[in-house]
Design a protein around this motif. Structure first.
Motif, PDB file in Angstrom:
ATOM      1  N   SER A  36      12.855  -5.101  37.205  1.00 52.45           N
ATOM      2  CA  SER A  36      13.613  -4.519  38.313  1.00 52.45           C
ATOM      3  C   SER A  36      12.675  -3.809  39.276  1.00 52.45           C
ATOM      4  O   SER A  36      11.973  -2.871  38.879  1.00 52.45           O
ATOM      5  N   VAL A  37      12.676  -4.244  40.513  1.00 47.44           N
ATOM      6  CA  VAL A  37      11.836  -3.657  41.558  1.00 47.44           C
ATOM      7  C   VAL A  37      12.761  -3.021  42.583  1.00 47.44           C
ATOM      8  O   VAL A  37      13.518  -3.707  43.267  1.00 47.44           O
ATOM      9  N   ALA A  38      12.693  -1.694  42.700  1.00 53.33           N
ATOM     10  CA  ALA A  38      13.657  -0.976  43.536  1.00 53.33           C
ATOM     11  C   ALA A  38      13.169  -0.736  44.954  1.00 53.33           C
ATOM     12  O   ALA A  38      13.980  -0.540  45.864  1.00 53.33           O
ATOM     13  N   GLY A  39      11.868  -0.705  45.150  1.00 49.73           N
ATOM     14  CA  GLY A  39      11.328  -0.415  46.475  1.00 49.73           C
ATOM     15  C   GLY A  39      10.128  -1.289  46.791  1.00 49.73           C
ATOM     16  O   GLY A  39       9.762  -2.176  46.013  1.00 49.73           O
ATOM     17  N   SER A  40       9.517  -1.024  47.925  1.00 53.57           N
ATOM     18  CA  SER A  40       8.380  -1.840  48.362  1.00 53.57           C
ATOM     19  C   SER A  40       7.048  -1.137  48.188  1.00 53.57           C
ATOM     20  O   SER A  40       5.994  -1.709  48.471  1.00 53.57           O
ATOM     21  N   ASP A  41       7.082   0.104  47.726  1.00 55.47           N
ATOM     22  CA  ASP A  41       5.862   0.871  47.475  1.00 55.47           C
ATOM     23  C   ASP A  41       6.220   2.024  46.549  1.00 55.47           C
ATOM     24  O   ASP A  41       7.381   2.187  46.153  1.00 55.47           O
ATOM     25  N   ALA A  42       5.220   2.818  46.207  1.00 50.16           N
ATOM     26  CA  ALA A  42       5.448   3.897  45.237  1.00 50.16           C
ATOM     27  C   ALA A  42       6.470   4.907  45.756  1.00 50.16           C
ATOM     28  O   ALA A  42       7.341   5.368  45.003  1.00 50.16           O
ATOM     29  N   GLU A  43       6.391   5.249  47.037  1.00 47.36           N
ATOM     30  CA  GLU A  43       7.311   6.258  47.574  1.00 47.36           C
ATOM     31  C   GLU A  43       8.760   5.798  47.475  1.00 47.36           C
ATOM     32  O   GLU A  43       9.620   6.533  46.968  1.00 47.36           O
ATOM     33  N   SER A  44       9.043   4.584  47.949  1.00 42.95           N
ATOM     34  CA  SER A  44      10.436   4.122  47.976  1.00 42.95           C
ATOM     35  C   SER A  44      10.952   3.798  46.575  1.00 42.95           C
ATOM     36  O   SER A  44      12.091   4.136  46.224  1.00 42.95           O
ATOM     37  N   HIS A  45      10.136   3.161  45.753  1.00 37.57           N
ATOM     38  CA  HIS A  45      10.561   2.803  44.397  1.00 37.57           C
ATOM     39  C   HIS A  45      10.847   4.055  43.573  1.00 37.57           C
ATOM     40  O   HIS A  45      11.892   4.145  42.901  1.00 37.57           O
ATOM     41  N   ASP A  46       9.950   5.019  43.624  1.00 39.93           N
ATOM     42  CA  ASP A  46      10.133   6.235  42.828  1.00 39.93           C
ATOM     43  C   ASP A  46      11.294   7.066  43.353  1.00 39.93           C
ATOM     44  O   ASP A  46      11.991   7.735  42.569  1.00 39.93           O
ATOM     45  N   ARG A  47      11.525   7.036  44.654  1.00 39.43           N
ATOM     46  CA  ARG A  47      12.669   7.760  45.216  1.00 39.43           C
ATOM     47  C   ARG A  47      13.985   7.157  44.752  1.00 39.43           C
ATOM     48  O   ARG A  47      14.931   7.871  44.404  1.00 39.43           O
ATOM     49  N   ILE A  48      14.069   5.836  44.725  1.00 44.18           N
ATOM     50  CA  ILE A  48      15.312   5.168  44.338  1.00 44.18           C
ATOM     51  C   ILE A  48      15.537   5.235  42.830  1.00 44.18           C
ATOM     52  O   ILE A  48      16.667   5.404  42.362  1.00 44.18           O
ATOM     53  N   THR A  49      14.466   5.151  42.048  1.00 47.90           N
ATOM     54  CA  THR A  49      14.602   5.253  40.592  1.00 47.90           C
ATOM     55  C   THR A  49      14.647   6.703  40.126  1.00 47.90           C
ATOM     56  O   THR A  49      15.016   6.972  38.981  1.00 47.90           O
ATOM     57  N   GLN A  50      14.245   7.622  40.997  1.00 52.65           N
ATOM     58  CA  GLN A  50      14.257   9.064  40.742  1.00 52.65           C
ATOM     59  C   GLN A  50      13.340   9.471  39.588  1.00 52.65           C
ATOM     60  O   GLN A  50      13.610  10.439  38.887  1.00 52.65           O
ATOM     61  N   VAL A  51      12.263   8.718  39.416  1.00 49.07           N
ATOM     62  CA  VAL A  51      11.242   9.059  38.423  1.00 49.07           C
ATOM     63  C   VAL A  51       9.866   8.855  39.050  1.00 49.07           C
ATOM     64  O   VAL A  51       9.519   7.731  39.446  1.00 49.07           O
ATOM     65  N   ALA A  52       9.093   9.924  39.131  1.00 48.72           N
ATOM     66  CA  ALA A  52       7.745   9.834  39.700  1.00 48.72           C
ATOM     67  C   ALA A  52       6.847   8.988  38.803  1.00 48.72           C
ATOM     68  O   ALA A  52       6.885   9.100  37.575  1.00 48.72           O
ATOM     69  N   GLY A  53       6.069   8.124  39.410  1.00 50.38           N
ATOM     70  CA  GLY A  53       5.134   7.283  38.677  1.00 50.38           C
ATOM     71  C   GLY A  53       5.706   5.973  38.185  1.00 50.38           C
ATOM     72  O   GLY A  53       4.978   5.162  37.604  1.00 50.38           O
ATOM     73  N   ALA A  54       7.002   5.737  38.412  1.00 47.59           N
ATOM     74  CA  ALA A  54       7.631   4.511  37.918  1.00 47.59           C
ATOM     75  C   ALA A  54       6.994   3.267  38.537  1.00 47.59           C
ATOM     76  O   ALA A  54       6.765   2.266  37.851  1.00 47.59           O
ATOM     77  N   TRP A  55       6.702   3.316  39.830  1.00 48.96           N
ATOM     78  CA  TRP A  55       6.103   2.171  40.522  1.00 48.96           C
ATOM     79  C   TRP A  55       4.725   1.833  39.957  1.00 48.96           C
ATOM     80  O   TRP A  55       4.439   0.678  39.634  1.00 48.96           O
TER      81      TRP A  55
END
Length: 336
Positions: free
Chosen positions: A151-170
Motif C-alpha cells: 500500500s502506497v499512500a503518497g508520492s514522497d515521505a511527507e505525503s505518505h507519512d501524513r496520510i498514514t499518520q506514522v513518521a518514517g513509514a515511507w
C-alpha cells in the motif's frame, strides 16, 4: 486465459466459510477475451484475511470502525484450503491479508504450509514497513512469499507519512521494496487509495516507484467510506481526479507496467477505460465486514440498466449524496 479449472463459484463449497465472497465482476468464461493490460489473475487466487491488528493509522482506513471486533480467518479454514489445494491444485496463488498481515509472527510458517500444499505463489498484502527490516524480508522470501502487494499512500515521505499518520513509514516501505527488488523471482504490486488528500499525487507515485524492476502492476482504488455518507470528506469529485488518474495510467503503461483502477466510472476514462478492473480474488473474511461494506450501495449509476460494462461499479450512496448522480457527465457503454 481463464479456465473453468479456476471457477471461484465452485470453490465456495471447498472454502466453507460464511464470509467467503467471489470477487469477479466479468464472468470467468469471458475473461479470455479481455486485453492483457492488467494481471487479471483474480480467479486463480484465494484470499484469506488472517490478522486484524495494524500499526498505521491511515486516514482512509476502510475498517477502522470494525477492526477491533472482526475475527481473523481460522487456522482450520486455512488447513482445509491447503488440503484441497494439495489434492486438486485448484488455485495458483494464496493471498494473505488483513489490517497488517506482517504482525502475525507465524507468517513464514503459514507461507511454508501454503507452498507445501502446492500453491505456486504466496502473496501478502502489506503496508510494507516491516519489509524495511531486510532480514525479515529475507525470511519471508525464504519461506515462499514471492508476491508483495504494498500500500502506497503518497508520492514522497511527507505525503505518505501524513496520510498514514506514522513518521518514517515511507522510508521503511521504500527500503523494503528496494531490497525485494533484488530478487529475480519476486513480483511487486502496489495499491493506492484515491482521496481528496491524494488524487493530485497519483502521477508522482508512479515517478517515485519508476526505479523498481520487479514492480509489475500499480492499482489505484477510488475511496469509498463504508457508509452512506462521507464524514471525513475524503471522497473526491470524479472530474477533479480524472486528469491526474489519466496521467498516472499513461505513465505506468509507458514504463511497461500493468494498471488496475477500482471504483471509478469506466466511461469517464475514455481510451483508458480498459484500466477499470474491479475484480478481486475469492475473499474469506468475517461476515460482519460485508455488513459494513454493503452500506456503500454500489451500482447506482443512472445509466446502469443500459450500460454494457461488466467491470464498472457505478456510483455509491455517499458519492451521490455529496456530488449528485452526474447523469449528464456519465454515459452508458455499448453492450456486446
Amino acid at each position: 486465459m481463464a479456465s473453468s479449472d479456476h471457477d471461484p463459484i465452485r470453490a465456495l463449497d471447498v472454502v466453507q466459510a460464511p464470509g467467503a465472497r467471489v470477487g469477479l465482476t466479468t464472468p470467468v468464461d469471458r475473461l479470455g477475451r479481455l486485453r492483457g493490460l492488467s494481471l487479471r489473475d483474480h480467479e486463480k487466487y484465494v484470499s484469506l484475511t488472517m490478522e486484524f491488528r495494524c500499526n498505521l493509522k491511515c486516514v482512509h482506513c476502510m475498517i477502522e470502525g470494525t477492526m477491533d471486533r472482526l475475527a481473523p480467518t481460522s487456522d482450520e479454514t486455512l488447513d482445509r484450503i491447503c488440503r484441497d489445494q494439495a489434492e486438486t491444485g485448484r488455485w495458483e496463488g494464496l493471498v494473505l491479508t488483513g489490517s497488517e498481515i506482517t504482525l502475525r509472527r507465524d507468517l513464514p510458517d503459514i507461507a511454508r504450509k501454503a507452498r507445501s500444499a502446492g500453491f505456486a505463489h504466496v502473496r501478502i498484502q502489506t503496508h510494507g514497513m516491516h519489509l524495511g527490516r531486510t532480514d525479515y524480508a529475507d525470511r519471508l522470501v525464504d519461506a515462499g512469499v514471492d508476491e508483495y502487494f504494498v500500500s502506497v499512500a503518497g508520492s514522497d515521505a511527507e505525503s505518505h507519512d501524513r496520510i498514514t499518520q506514522v513518521a518514517g513509514a515511507w522510508d521503511k516501505m521504500m527500503q523494503g521494496m528496494a531490497h525485494l527488488d533484488s530478487y529475480d523471482h519476486v513480483r511487486l504490486i502496489t495499491n493506492s487509495v484515491i482521496t481528496t488528500q491524494s488524487y493530485a499525487l497519483l502521477p508522482g507515485m508512479v515517478d517515485a516507484l519508476a526505479h523498481l524492476k520487479r514492480l509489475v502492476q500499480m492499482e489505484f482504488w477510488n475511496f469509498f467510506p463504508m457508509a452512506e455518507d462521507d464524514p471525513k470528506d475524503l471522497a473526491a469529485k470524479h472530474t477533479d481526479i480524472l486528469p491526474y488518474l489519466r496521467e498516472a495510467i499513461g505513465k505506468c503503461r509507458a514504463q511497461g507496467r500493468y494498471v488496475e483502477v477500482k471504483n471509478f466510472p469506466e466511461c469517464l476514462l475514455g481510451d483508458y477505460g480498459d484500466a477499470v478492473v474491479n475484480a478481486q480474488p475469492l475473499l474469506v473474511i468475517d461476515p460482519e465486514f460485508w455488513t459494513e461494506f454493503d452500506r456503500n450501495g454500489f451500482y447506482q449509476c443512472p445509466h446502469q440498466a443500459s450500460c454494457g460494462s461488466t467491470e464498472c461499479l457505478g456510483l455509491t450512496t455517499a458519492y451521490i449524496g455529496k456530488f449528485g448522480d452526474e447523469r449528464d457527465l456519465l454515459a452508458p457503454l455499448p453492450k456486446t
